[in-house]
Every structure is written in structure tokens, then in C-alpha cells.
Design a protein around this motif. Structure first.
Motif, PDB file in Angstrom:
ATOM      1  N   MET A 105      58.587  -8.951  -4.029  1.00  0.00           N
ATOM      2  CA  MET A 105      58.379  -8.978  -2.574  1.00  0.00           C
ATOM      3  C   MET A 105      58.375 -10.427  -2.094  1.00  0.00           C
ATOM      4  SD  MET A 105      55.039  -7.774  -0.344  1.00  0.00           S
ATOM      5  CE  MET A 105      55.309  -6.025  -0.582  1.00  0.00           C
ATOM      6  N   ASP A 106      59.294 -10.756  -1.181  1.00  0.00           N
ATOM      7  CA  ASP A 106      59.307 -12.076  -0.566  1.00  0.00           C
ATOM      8  C   ASP A 106      58.436 -12.045   0.687  1.00  0.00           C
ATOM      9  OD1 ASP A 106      61.059 -13.166  -2.431  1.00  0.00           O
ATOM     10  OD2 ASP A 106      62.814 -12.427  -1.338  1.00  0.00           O
ATOM     11  N   ILE A 107      57.458 -12.939   0.732  1.00  0.00           N
ATOM     12  CA  ILE A 107      56.552 -13.013   1.871  1.00  0.00           C
ATOM     13  C   ILE A 107      56.704 -14.377   2.521  1.00  0.00           C
ATOM     14  CG2 ILE A 107      54.159 -12.897   2.652  1.00  0.00           C
ATOM     15  CD1 ILE A 107      53.527 -11.208   0.195  1.00  0.00           C
ATOM     16  N   VAL A 128      49.903  -6.414   3.673  1.00  0.00           N
ATOM     17  CA  VAL A 128      49.073  -7.532   3.204  1.00  0.00           C
ATOM     18  C   VAL A 128      47.808  -7.658   4.040  1.00  0.00           C
ATOM     19  CG1 VAL A 128      49.048 -10.043   2.856  1.00  0.00           C
ATOM     20  CG2 VAL A 128      51.097  -8.731   2.309  1.00  0.00           C
ATOM     21  N   ARG A 129      47.845  -7.175   5.275  1.00  0.00           N
ATOM     22  CA  ARG A 129      46.676  -7.260   6.167  1.00  0.00           C
ATOM     23  C   ARG A 129      45.478  -6.492   5.620  1.00  0.00           C
ATOM     24  NH1 ARG A 129      48.424  -5.346  11.966  1.00  0.00           N
ATOM     25  NH2 ARG A 129      46.256  -5.911  12.410  1.00  0.00           N
ATOM     26  N   SER A 147      52.199 -25.390   3.654  1.00  0.00           N
ATOM     27  CA  SER A 147      53.072 -24.706   2.704  1.00  0.00           C
ATOM     28  C   SER A 147      52.312 -23.603   1.978  1.00  0.00           C
ATOM     29  CB  SER A 147      53.624 -25.705   1.680  1.00  0.00           C
ATOM     30  OG  SER A 147      52.616 -26.109   0.774  1.00  0.00           O
ATOM     31  N   PRO A 148      53.019 -22.583   1.495  1.00  0.00           N
ATOM     32  CA  PRO A 148      52.342 -21.511   0.757  1.00  0.00           C
ATOM     33  C   PRO A 148      51.718 -21.993  -0.548  1.00  0.00           C
ATOM     34  CG  PRO A 148      54.735 -21.252   0.648  1.00  0.00           C
ATOM     35  CD  PRO A 148      54.462 -22.316   1.653  1.00  0.00           C
ATOM     36  N   PRO A 190      54.445 -17.369  -5.831  1.00  0.00           N
ATOM     37  CA  PRO A 190      55.164 -16.232  -6.417  1.00  0.00           C
ATOM     38  C   PRO A 190      54.219 -15.207  -7.052  1.00  0.00           C
ATOM     39  CG  PRO A 190      56.335 -18.241  -6.920  1.00  0.00           C
ATOM     40  CD  PRO A 190      55.032 -18.646  -6.281  1.00  0.00           C
ATOM     41  N   GLU A 191      53.120 -15.666  -7.657  1.00  0.00           N
ATOM     42  CA  GLU A 191      52.161 -14.720  -8.224  1.00  0.00           C
ATOM     43  C   GLU A 191      51.475 -13.922  -7.120  1.00  0.00           C
ATOM     44  OE1 GLU A 191      48.322 -14.523 -11.273  1.00  0.00           O
ATOM     45  OE2 GLU A 191      49.266 -16.454 -10.841  1.00  0.00           O
ATOM     46  N   PHE A 192      51.178 -14.574  -5.990  1.00  0.00           N
ATOM     47  CA  PHE A 192      50.614 -13.864  -4.839  1.00  0.00           C
ATOM     48  C   PHE A 192      51.588 -12.799  -4.348  1.00  0.00           C
ATOM     49  CE2 PHE A 192      50.279 -13.519  -0.164  1.00  0.00           C
ATOM     50  CZ  PHE A 192      48.960 -13.089  -0.034  1.00  0.00           C
ATOM     51  N   GLU A 193      52.861 -13.161  -4.221  1.00  0.00           N
ATOM     52  CA  GLU A 193      53.872 -12.203  -3.772  1.00  0.00           C
ATOM     53  C   GLU A 193      53.972 -11.018  -4.735  1.00  0.00           C
ATOM     54  OE1 GLU A 193      57.193 -14.807  -1.379  1.00  0.00           O
ATOM     55  OE2 GLU A 193      57.111 -15.042  -3.574  1.00  0.00           O
ATOM     56  N   GLN A 194      53.942 -11.304  -6.019  1.00  0.00           N
ATOM     57  CA  GLN A 194      54.024 -10.239  -7.007  1.00  0.00           C
ATOM     58  C   GLN A 194      52.812  -9.314  -6.941  1.00  0.00           C
ATOM     59  OE1 GLN A 194      56.561  -9.337  -9.320  1.00  0.00           O
ATOM     60  NE2 GLN A 194      55.172  -7.570  -9.293  1.00  0.00           N
TER      61      GLN A 194
END
Length: 388
Positions: free
Chosen positions: A1-3, A222-223, A145-146, A204-208
Motif C-alpha cells: 500500500m502506497d500512502i 488509516v484514520r 517528510s514521512p 515503508p514498514e508503516f505502509e506495509q
């Protein structure tokens, strides 16, 4: 998932405040949010006020700021909306207050707001959602930045006990003293995606992780991850969610100043090439518990050897350390207000001070409502009305 993370150009500030609507005569929570928001939304696009919103229950109106640069700007923004909500509430025989919990109203009596996502939440979580008669203040600080958002969120977890102790305002639950400074913090932890943040190493770990939660139907978006600290991709912020409801705008401003200074300080260290600290889960859990139980009287663990220090002293040390950053951000006066909380007492202490020993129920705890309403109206902690 790209966030996508909508990066902020600087340490912007946003504040969300969950207000309790209470009946002027009984002091009980009142289900009037839809009526008030309908009135305030007239003339706005789609009939919705841009800075006054529904929350889970009809006894709550959430007021929010726009994207602000300084704490003073955020406070003025909140004040304007607070005045609007206050006027609409007063015309209905209602008062406003802000605390982690109402001292004696029952969650059984609260009406769920007419929003499909709240209906879905209650249907899925049942009792865990129905009992969420709790109120908080959230602070957003802009991040560029993320990658920074993850590193700063990890480091900020170490300050959960400081911010919780300063804002603890929920010693009472359904008419009884819980023995805690913040019962709200324990009630909220009943949700499976609330409480301490998951330790993550990278964006990337957060997205995963978010992809796993969505694909497993643990969440829809995500909310629905309600950690005490979380990256907020839509706003490009780190959001601090551990605070109980805070009774006065002055105290809200003080906590926002401390939060903005801490996040910006960590952001600066990151830019200078420093590795930001990470914290052991057992230390975070123990320190949050201690702050929720003992508030400003907590002794928190400051290293892995188990060394303890009074949270009061760690807050004073933080204020001294953040003084140069406060000057840079233009919030010296607001940061200095943190020390007044240490002197005047946090809200849980002030609430207990107006209750007779052994008192309980609506009659015994009515002085708490009177105190909180007066504090919000006067913007002065500890100010009681001369008469009802």
C-alpha cells in the motif's frame, strides 16, 4: 500500500478540542450536537461549519484550528469557534466544558452521532465503543517528510507520560472516584488500535503495516489507527493524542507549545544527522500507566536500569531544554504557562479539591461540573462561580 504523506514546509500547528455539552440545570451531558452544528453550519458549504464537527456521541462538539504557524494563532482560531459554539449552546440552556471524562453521566444514556462511520464503529466494537464517553485534545505538528514522521513519532513516545500527567483530567467515572488521574487513558486503550504506538523502523514498514490491517479487515482506513502518537499522512503531521480534555484555552496553549517545541527540536536533531532515540516497550507501558495512575505525582523510569525520577522534575528539565526553541517559535509565554500547571495543579487535582470526602454520584460530584464549566468560561483554572 502506497500512502502519500502531504509534507508540511515547516513546524505548522493544528489543535483539536473535544467539548462536552452539559445541561445548565443538571450538569448532565446533553445530546445536542446535531442541533448546534446545524445552526452553525448555515451559510457554509454543504451546511457544515469548517471548524466545528461531530464526534462519536451527540454530547460532543469538536472544534479544530486551521493550519497555524504559532501557538498564539492557534489559540485565537480556537477562541473564535469556541465563542460560536458557546453562543449556540447557551441559547439551548447548555454549558461547555472540557475534561477527560464527565464525572457522573452514564455512557448508557449517550446518543451516537448520525454518521455512518460511527454507526459502523459501534456495530463492530460493541461495548468497547459504546462506553467511549471520553474527551481529549489532539495536537498536530507539521513534518517535512514521512521518514522524519516515523523517527520523530518513535522518539516522542518517550514524552507520553509528561503530556498525560500535565493534562490528566478524568479521575471520575460514572459517579465514582477511580483512584486514577486519567481514567480516560485506560478506557481508550480498550480499542484494539488505540494506546501506545507500534514500534516501526521506516515509512515503508508503516505502509506495509497499514496494508496488513486493511487487508485483514482490522481497519477500513488509516484514520482508524488511534495510537497515542501517530503519523497523519493527510495533514503531513505527527499527531499527539495522549492528552485528556484540557479545561482552559490557556492550558491548551501551554501543552501545544511544549508539543510544538519538542517535535521541532527532534526535527532539528534529525536534520543534523543525529539518530533519534527509541524506547523499550515495557518502559513506555510502565511510564504511561504511572502517569495515568498518579498524574504529576508519578515517578517515571528514565533508563533501562530502572532509574526513577519525579515526572514534575522531568517536565521542569524539559521546559529549560526547550526554552531556546520556544524563543525561535515565538511561544515563550505559552511554554512558561506549563509551570503554572505544576503550581496550580493539573485538572484531576483541582477536581478532587472541590469534592467532599467520600462524595459520589450526581449530587456529590456536581461541584466538579461547576468548576469545569467556570474554568472554560473564564479561561482561568480553579475559578468557581460565586453562585449557581
Amino acid at each position: 500500500m502506497d500512502i502519500d504523506f502531504n509534507s508540511s514546509p515547516g513546524p505548522s500547528l493544528g489543535i483539536e478540542v473535544e467539548l462536552e455539552l452539559v445541561d445548565h440545570e443538571t450538569g448532565e451531558l446533553a445530546s445536542a450536537a446535531s442541533s448546534i452544528l446545524s445552526e452553525l453550519g448555515a451559510g457554509h458549504p454543504e451546511g457544515e461549519h469548517p471548524k466545528a464537527k461531530h464526534e462519536l456521541f451527540e454530547c460532543t462538539v469538536e472544534i479544530i484550528t486551521g493550519v497555524c504557524t504559532t501557538v498564539a494563532e492557534a489559540r485565537d482560531d480556537l477562541q473564535r469557534t469556541l465563542d460560536e459554539v458557546g453562543g449556540a449552546a447557551a441559547s439551548r440552556g447548555l454549558d461547555l466544558m472540557c475534561s477527560g471524562t464527565h464525572p457522573y453521566s452514564s455512557w448508557h444514556d449517550q446518543q451516537v452521532s448520525p454518521d455512518p462511520r460511527y454507526t459502523k464503529l459501534v456495530e463492530e466494537m460493541q461495548w468497547m465503543a459504546r462506553r467511549l464517553q471520553i474527551f481529549g485534545v489532539h495536537v498536530h505538528v507539521g513534518i517535512k517528510s514521512p521518514e522524519k514522521a516515523i523517527a520523530i513519532a518513535n522518539a516522542m513516545a518517550g514524552y507520553i507520560p509528561h503530556l498525560l500527567a500535565l493534562t490528566a483530567s478524568s479521575p471520575y467515572w460514572e459517579g465514582h472516584d477511580t483512584g486514577l488521574a486519567s481514567s480516560r487513558s485506560k478506557v481508550f486503550e480498550g480499542l484494539p488500535t488505540a494506546g501506545l504506538p507500534a514500534p516501526l523502523e521506516s515509512w515503508p514498514e508503516f505502509e506495509q503495516f497499514m496494508e496488513t490491517l486493511v487487508s485483514s479487515e482490522a481497519i477500513s482506513t488509516v484514520r482508524e489507527v488511534w495510537w497515542d502518537i501517530r503519523p497523519h499522512p493527510d495533514f503531513g503531521t505527527v499527531e499527539l493524542r495522549m492528552c485528556d480534555g484540557i479545561p482552559t484555552l490557556g492550558e491548551i496553549s501551554a501543552v501545544a507549545a511544549l508539543a510544538q517545541c519538542l517535535v521541532t527540536h527532534l526535527d532539528t536533531l534529525f536534520d543534523r544527522g543525529f539518530t533519534l532515540p527509541k524506547h523499550r516497550e515495557w518502559v513506555l507501558r510502565q511510564n504511561k500507566w504511572r502517569a495515568g495512575r498518579h498524574g504529576l505525582e508519578a515517578e517515571i523510569i528514565v533508563d533501562e536500569a530502572g532509574t526513577q525520577q519525579p515526572v514534575r522534575q522531568t517536565i521542569l528539565d524539559l521546559m529549560a531544554e526547550m526554552a531556546p526553541m520556544a524563543e525561535r517559535l515565538g511561544c515563550e509565554a505559552e511554554l512558561a504557562r506549563v509551570e503554572r500547571i505544576l503550581i496550580d495543579g493539573a485538572s484531576y487535582q483541582r477536581q478532587r479539591a472541590v469534592v467532599a470526602e467520600g462524595a459520589s454520584g450526581a449530587q456529590g460530584l456536581r461541584p466538579v461540573v461547576d468548576l469545569l464549566v467556570a474554568e472554560m468560561a473564564s479561561d482561568r483554572p480553579g475559578v468557581l462561580p460565586s453562585s449557581r
